[in-house]
Write a protein that holds these residues in place. Structure first.
Motif, PDB file in Angstrom:
ATOM      1  N   UNK A  38       0.908  -1.243  -0.198  1.00 51.45           N
ATOM      2  CA  UNK A  38      -0.145  -0.079   0.142  1.00 51.45           C
ATOM      3  C   UNK A  38       1.064   1.102  -0.026  1.00 51.45           C
ATOM      4  N   UNK A  39       0.922   1.999  -0.890  1.00 52.57           N
ATOM      5  CA  UNK A  39       1.527   3.138  -1.147  1.00 52.57           C
ATOM      6  C   UNK A  39       0.790   4.298  -0.545  1.00 52.57           C
ATOM      7  N   UNK A  40       1.543   5.171   0.352  1.00 53.72           N
ATOM      8  CA  UNK A  40       1.009   6.142   1.155  1.00 53.72           C
ATOM      9  C   UNK A  40       0.896   7.362   0.044  1.00 53.72           C
ATOM     10  N   UNK A  41      -0.369   7.980   0.114  1.00 49.40           N
ATOM     11  CA  UNK A  41      -0.544   9.087  -1.098  1.00 49.40           C
ATOM     12  C   UNK A  41       0.027  10.234  -0.430  1.00 49.40           C
ATOM     13  N   UNK A  42       0.651  10.994  -1.707  1.00 50.30           N
ATOM     14  CA  UNK A  42       1.482  12.412  -1.158  1.00 50.30           C
ATOM     15  C   UNK A  42       0.421  13.524  -0.613  1.00 50.30           C
ATOM     16  N   UNK A  43       0.568  13.731   0.371  1.00 47.89           N
ATOM     17  CA  UNK A  43      -0.132  14.750   0.833  1.00 47.89           C
ATOM     18  C   UNK A  43       0.280  16.284   0.803  1.00 47.89           C
ATOM     19  N   UNK A  44      -0.862  16.947   0.156  1.00 50.67           N
ATOM     20  CA  UNK A  44      -0.645  18.451  -0.011  1.00 50.67           C
ATOM     21  C   UNK A  44      -1.192  19.127   0.758  1.00 50.67           C
ATOM     22  N   UNK A  45      -1.273  20.448   0.856  1.00 54.05           N
ATOM     23  CA  UNK A  45      -2.323  21.270   1.744  1.00 54.05           C
ATOM     24  C   UNK A  45      -3.436  20.858   1.655  1.00 54.05           C
ATOM     25  N   UNK A  46      -4.068  21.290   2.655  1.00 50.09           N
ATOM     26  CA  UNK A  46      -5.668  20.835   2.635  1.00 50.09           C
ATOM     27  C   UNK A  46      -6.388  21.362   1.589  1.00 50.09           C
ATOM     28  N   UNK A  47      -6.281  22.706   1.299  1.00 50.35           N
ATOM     29  CA  UNK A  47      -7.112  23.490   0.361  1.00 50.35           C
ATOM     30  C   UNK A  47      -7.097  22.961  -1.048  1.00 50.35           C
ATOM     31  N   UNK A  48      -5.911  22.264  -1.398  1.00 47.62           N
ATOM     32  CA  UNK A  48      -5.901  21.729  -2.855  1.00 47.62           C
ATOM     33  C   UNK A  48      -6.645  20.348  -2.724  1.00 47.62           C
ATOM     34  N   UNK A  49      -6.734  19.635  -1.441  1.00 49.21           N
ATOM     35  CA  UNK A  49      -7.356  18.298  -1.414  1.00 49.21           C
ATOM     36  C   UNK A  49      -8.979  18.651  -1.556  1.00 49.21           C
ATOM     37  N   UNK A  50      -9.489  19.563  -1.320  1.00 54.75           N
ATOM     38  CA  UNK A  50     -10.945  19.851  -1.190  1.00 54.75           C
ATOM     39  C   UNK A  50     -11.417  19.568  -2.590  1.00 54.75           C
ATOM     40  N   UNK A  51     -12.787  18.975  -2.925  1.00 51.53           N
ATOM     41  CA  UNK A  51     -13.149  18.955  -4.003  1.00 51.53           C
ATOM     42  C   UNK A  51     -13.756  20.285  -4.639  1.00 51.53           C
ATOM     43  N   UNK A  52     -14.031  21.158  -3.937  1.00 48.48           N
ATOM     44  CA  UNK A  52     -14.627  22.315  -4.651  1.00 48.48           C
ATOM     45  C   UNK A  52     -13.791  23.590  -3.777  1.00 48.48           C
ATOM     46  N   UNK A  53     -13.726  24.772  -4.610  1.00 53.60           N
ATOM     47  CA  UNK A  53     -12.939  25.885  -4.121  1.00 53.60           C
ATOM     48  C   UNK A  53     -13.907  26.715  -3.514  1.00 53.60           C
ATOM     49  N   UNK A  54     -13.525  27.843  -3.001  1.00 51.78           N
ATOM     50  CA  UNK A  54     -14.202  29.091  -2.045  1.00 51.78           C
ATOM     51  C   UNK A  54     -15.253  29.459  -3.336  1.00 51.78           C
ATOM     52  N   UNK A  55     -15.047  29.756  -4.532  1.00 49.10           N
ATOM     53  CA  UNK A  55     -15.816  30.247  -5.387  1.00 49.10           C
ATOM     54  C   UNK A  55     -16.980  29.302  -5.734  1.00 49.10           C
ATOM     55  N   UNK A  56     -16.646  28.164  -5.742  1.00 51.30           N
ATOM     56  CA  UNK A  56     -17.521  26.989  -5.965  1.00 51.30           C
ATOM     57  C   UNK A  56     -18.664  27.098  -4.989  1.00 51.30           C
ATOM     58  N   UNK A  57     -18.198  27.091  -3.690  1.00 52.56           N
ATOM     59  CA  UNK A  57     -19.211  27.145  -2.571  1.00 52.56           C
ATOM     60  C   UNK A  57     -20.095  28.523  -2.620  1.00 52.56           C
ATOM     61  N   UNK A  58     -19.262  29.567  -2.979  1.00 53.05           N
ATOM     62  CA  UNK A  58     -20.144  30.655  -3.116  1.00 53.05           C
ATOM     63  C   UNK A  58     -21.094  30.784  -4.132  1.00 53.05           C
ATOM     64  N   UNK A  59     -20.735  30.251  -5.252  1.00 46.96           N
ATOM     65  CA  UNK A  59     -21.972  30.211  -6.365  1.00 46.96           C
ATOM     66  C   UNK A  59     -22.925  29.157  -6.181  1.00 46.96           C
ATOM     67  N   UNK A  60     -22.638  28.110  -5.141  1.00 42.77           N
ATOM     68  CA  UNK A  60     -23.536  27.190  -4.697  1.00 42.77           C
ATOM     69  C   UNK A  60     -24.592  27.780  -4.193  1.00 42.77           C
ATOM     70  N   UNK A  61     -23.864  28.798  -3.169  1.00 38.55           N
ATOM     71  CA  UNK A  61     -25.286  29.294  -2.257  1.00 38.55           C
ATOM     72  C   UNK A  61     -26.015  30.286  -2.726  1.00 38.55           C
ATOM     73  N   UNK A  62     -25.182  31.033  -3.748  1.00 40.63           N
ATOM     74  CA  UNK A  62     -26.107  31.916  -4.606  1.00 40.63           C
ATOM     75  C   UNK A  62     -27.057  31.207  -5.617  1.00 40.63           C
ATOM     76  N   UNK A  63     -26.904  30.172  -5.992  1.00 36.60           N
ATOM     77  CA  UNK A  63     -27.614  29.221  -6.619  1.00 36.60           C
ATOM     78  C   UNK A  63     -28.889  28.797  -5.985  1.00 36.60           C
TER      79      UNK A  63
END
Length: 112
Positions: A38-63
């Motif tokens: 089992x190969x451990x995944x390379x961990x990057x910063x948590x912001x890059x690991x999230x499926x959506x960015x801040x702009x996506x969540x803002x647009x979802x709330x506006x929708x």
């Protein structure tokens, strides 16, 4: 009978267990170092690991807000059974616009 017995050979008696033979040299296997499959995944910063960015969540709330506004507009219609302009035309167009914004917010690639 004395001729059948060999000198130094163990004799077995019915009530005694057989003597255990112990090897003078024991060969133990060398310890094998194995790597985990089992190969451990390379961990990057948590912001890059999230499926959506801040702009996506803002647009979802506006929708969601636009969809709710469209339903509210449909409820404002004073015609019987909502057969006026607000209930049949404007409200559904606003709701459809909110769903289109949601669709875009989900498919938009988050900025790095």
């Amino acid at each position: 009978m004395a001729k059948d017995k060999q000198a130094g050979a163990p004799t077995l008696v019915r009530d005694q267990p057989a003597p255990k033979i112990v090897a003078t040299t024991s060969v133990l296997p060398k310890p094998v170092t194995t790597r985990s499959s089992v190969v451990e995944p390379i961990r990057r910063d948590t912001a890059a690991a999230l499926p959506f960015g801040r702009q996506n969540y803002t647009l979802m709330l506006a929708g969601i807000g636009i969809i709710l506004a469209g339903f509210f507009i449909m409820s404002l219609d004073k015609e019987e059974f909502g057969f006026g302009f607000l209930g049949l035309t404007l409200g559904p167009l606003v709701v459809m616009g909110g769903f289109m914004l949601e669709f875009f917010a989900i498919l938009a690639r988050p900025k790095a």
